[in-house]
Design a protein around this motif. Sequence first.
Motif, mmCIF file in Angstrom:
data_model
loop_
_atom_site.group_PDB
_atom_site.id
_atom_site.type_symbol
_atom_site.label_atom_id
_atom_site.label_comp_id
_atom_site.label_asym_id
_atom_site.label_seq_id
_atom_site.Cartn_x
_atom_site.Cartn_y
_atom_site.Cartn_z
ATOM 1 N N ARG A 247 2.024 36.120 -10.972
ATOM 2 C CA ARG A 247 1.997 37.575 -10.927
ATOM 3 C C ARG A 247 0.914 38.051 -9.967
ATOM 4 N N LEU A 248 1.196 39.149 -9.288
ATOM 5 C CA LEU A 248 0.277 39.642 -8.258
ATOM 6 C C LEU A 248 -0.467 40.870 -8.750
ATOM 7 N N PRO A 249 -1.788 40.911 -8.498
ATOM 8 C CA PRO A 249 -2.618 39.855 -7.892
ATOM 9 C C PRO A 249 -3.090 38.865 -8.955
ATOM 10 N N SER A 250 -3.473 37.676 -8.531
ATOM 11 C CA SER A 250 -4.024 36.685 -9.454
ATOM 12 C C SER A 250 -4.731 35.592 -8.663
ATOM 13 N N GLU A 251 -5.418 34.713 -9.398
ATOM 14 C CA GLU A 251 -6.080 33.560 -8.796
ATOM 15 C C GLU A 251 -5.456 32.299 -9.360
ATOM 16 N N VAL A 252 -5.267 31.315 -8.499
ATOM 17 C CA VAL A 252 -4.646 30.060 -8.927
ATOM 18 C C VAL A 252 -5.522 28.887 -8.493
ATOM 19 N N THR A 253 -5.302 27.755 -9.147
ATOM 20 C CA THR A 253 -6.046 26.536 -8.847
ATOM 21 C C THR A 253 -5.053 25.418 -8.560
ATOM 22 N N LEU A 254 -5.307 24.692 -7.481
ATOM 23 C CA LEU A 254 -4.477 23.551 -7.112
ATOM 24 C C LEU A 254 -5.164 22.262 -7.545
ATOM 25 N N LEU A 255 -4.441 21.446 -8.302
ATOM 26 C CA LEU A 255 -4.883 20.119 -8.698
ATOM 27 C C LEU A 255 -3.976 19.095 -8.040
ATOM 28 N N ALA A 256 -4.540 17.967 -7.598
ATOM 29 C CA ALA A 256 -3.722 16.940 -6.951
ATOM 30 C C ALA A 256 -4.346 15.576 -7.139
ATOM 31 N N SER A 257 -3.526 14.565 -6.947
ATOM 32 C CA SER A 257 -3.999 13.185 -6.995
ATOM 33 C C SER A 257 -4.639 12.825 -5.660
ATOM 34 N N GLU A 258 -5.097 11.602 -5.548
ATOM 35 C CA GLU A 258 -5.769 11.151 -4.333
ATOM 36 C C GLU A 258 -4.799 11.111 -3.155
ATOM 37 N N PRO A 259 -5.316 11.246 -1.919
ATOM 38 C CA PRO A 259 -4.448 11.117 -0.740
ATOM 39 C C PRO A 259 -3.758 9.756 -0.712
ATOM 40 N N GLY A 260 -2.539 9.742 -0.167
ATOM 41 C CA GLY A 260 -1.815 8.475 -0.088
ATOM 42 C C GLY A 260 -0.344 8.688 0.185
ATOM 43 N N ALA A 261 0.400 7.612 0.211
ATOM 44 C CA ALA A 261 1.830 7.684 0.481
ATOM 45 C C ALA A 261 2.582 8.414 -0.619
ATOM 46 N N SER A 262 2.066 8.350 -1.861
ATOM 47 C CA SER A 262 2.658 9.043 -2.997
ATOM 48 C C SER A 262 1.582 9.839 -3.714
ATOM 49 N N GLY A 263 1.984 10.912 -4.364
ATOM 50 C CA GLY A 263 1.019 11.695 -5.113
ATOM 51 C C GLY A 263 1.680 12.788 -5.918
ATOM 52 N N ASP A 264 0.888 13.445 -6.769
ATOM 53 C CA ASP A 264 1.351 14.521 -7.639
ATOM 54 C C ASP A 264 0.463 15.737 -7.446
ATOM 55 N N PHE A 265 0.988 16.911 -7.834
ATOM 56 C CA PHE A 265 0.170 18.130 -7.778
ATOM 57 C C PHE A 265 0.628 19.109 -8.849
ATOM 58 N N ARG A 266 -0.305 20.010 -9.199
ATOM 59 C CA ARG A 266 -0.043 21.105 -10.139
ATOM 60 C C ARG A 266 -0.723 22.358 -9.618
ATOM 61 N N LEU A 267 -0.040 23.487 -9.763
ATOM 62 C CA LEU A 267 -0.633 24.782 -9.448
ATOM 63 C C LEU A 267 -0.709 25.562 -10.745
ATOM 64 N N VAL A 268 -1.933 25.935 -11.150
ATOM 65 C CA VAL A 268 -2.125 26.575 -12.451
ATOM 66 C C VAL A 268 -2.901 27.871 -12.286
ATOM 67 N N GLY A 269 -2.733 28.742 -13.266
ATOM 68 C CA GLY A 269 -3.450 29.996 -13.303
ATOM 69 C C GLY A 269 -4.425 30.042 -14.460
ATOM 70 N N ALA A 270 -4.820 31.242 -14.845
ATOM 71 C CA ALA A 270 -5.769 31.419 -15.951
ATOM 72 C C ALA A 270 -5.191 30.836 -17.230
ATOM 73 N N GLY A 271 -6.057 30.188 -18.014
ATOM 74 C CA GLY A 271 -5.607 29.583 -19.256
ATOM 75 C C GLY A 271 -4.719 28.381 -19.055
ATOM 76 N N ASP A 272 -4.816 27.755 -17.898
ATOM 77 C CA ASP A 272 -4.011 26.580 -17.559
ATOM 78 C C ASP A 272 -2.509 26.892 -17.541
ATOM 79 N N LEU A 273 -2.160 28.149 -17.263
ATOM 80 C CA LEU A 273 -0.755 28.533 -17.142
ATOM 81 C C LEU A 273 -0.135 27.801 -15.946
#
Length: 284
Positions: A247-273
């Motif tokens: 929802r706009l406006p808001s702040e988000v946090t990007l979480l990711a695994s280490e650099p490499g050929a494969s990896g995962d990521f999550r984009l979360v907001g307040a309260g770990d939404l």
Amino acid sequence: MITDWHTLNREPSLPGLYARAATRRKITGSTLPCAGLRCWVEVDAKRLAAYRKVCGFTDNGLLPPTYPHILGFALQMQLLTAKDFPFPLLGLIHLSNRIRVLRPMGGVSRARVSVQVQNLQPHAKGATFDLLTSLDDQLGCLWEAESRMLCRGVKLEGEPVEDDCTPTRALSEIERWKAPADIGRQYARVSGDYNPIHLSAASARLFGFPTAIAHGLWNKARTLAALAGHLPIASVEITAQFKKPVRLPSEVTLLASEPGASGDFRLVGAGDLEHMVGHWRPLA
């Protein structure tokens, strides 16, 4: 399904397509058309620079991995507003997006875009289909993508099949950023995607949203810009599932695994939404 390809001499005009989309509000069938559209397009340097700025990409001489969606947007609009397409464009929900970068996308000034729809499947809330887009140069396919779209209210026989992109690796915080109130309008100007749910709170409320929400593909593009040092530039598949809207406006946090050929990521907001989850994998 065999695709009946139609080649256009020029990109479609978006204003007329938006007018067509605005007048179509009913579901007219439950069968996808077999027609696909193709067109050679030019890469406009100013538009590309504006896209990089809005999405946070640096100019490394390569097309951003999400940019071919912009090159194909007018063709997608024409396909999804055609008379034989059974679902109204306004109201479709973008559930997930998978990109495959087959070769490094450097020095691309002209390319052929192809779009088609396939894979109609039952869903708990209606039916889904895949919007397929590909980008070719003189040597063959450079890039391809699948956007899974949901149309509510469609009834199909069969059991729904759900994809799962839940991260399995350890994640750490990479970056935080603010999604300002006008990011939907900023992204619309560089992408052509003027869906009312992204433009303002007033226009979003007409479609049942209390505030405007960020484009899913802006969330993915901004994420991949932040992960530029984590991912290979080619021979990679990048998948994202869109969860709760930003929802706009808001702040988000990007979480990711280490650099490499494969990896995962999550984009979360307040309260770990959880707004978006995904991964990158090497192409087989």
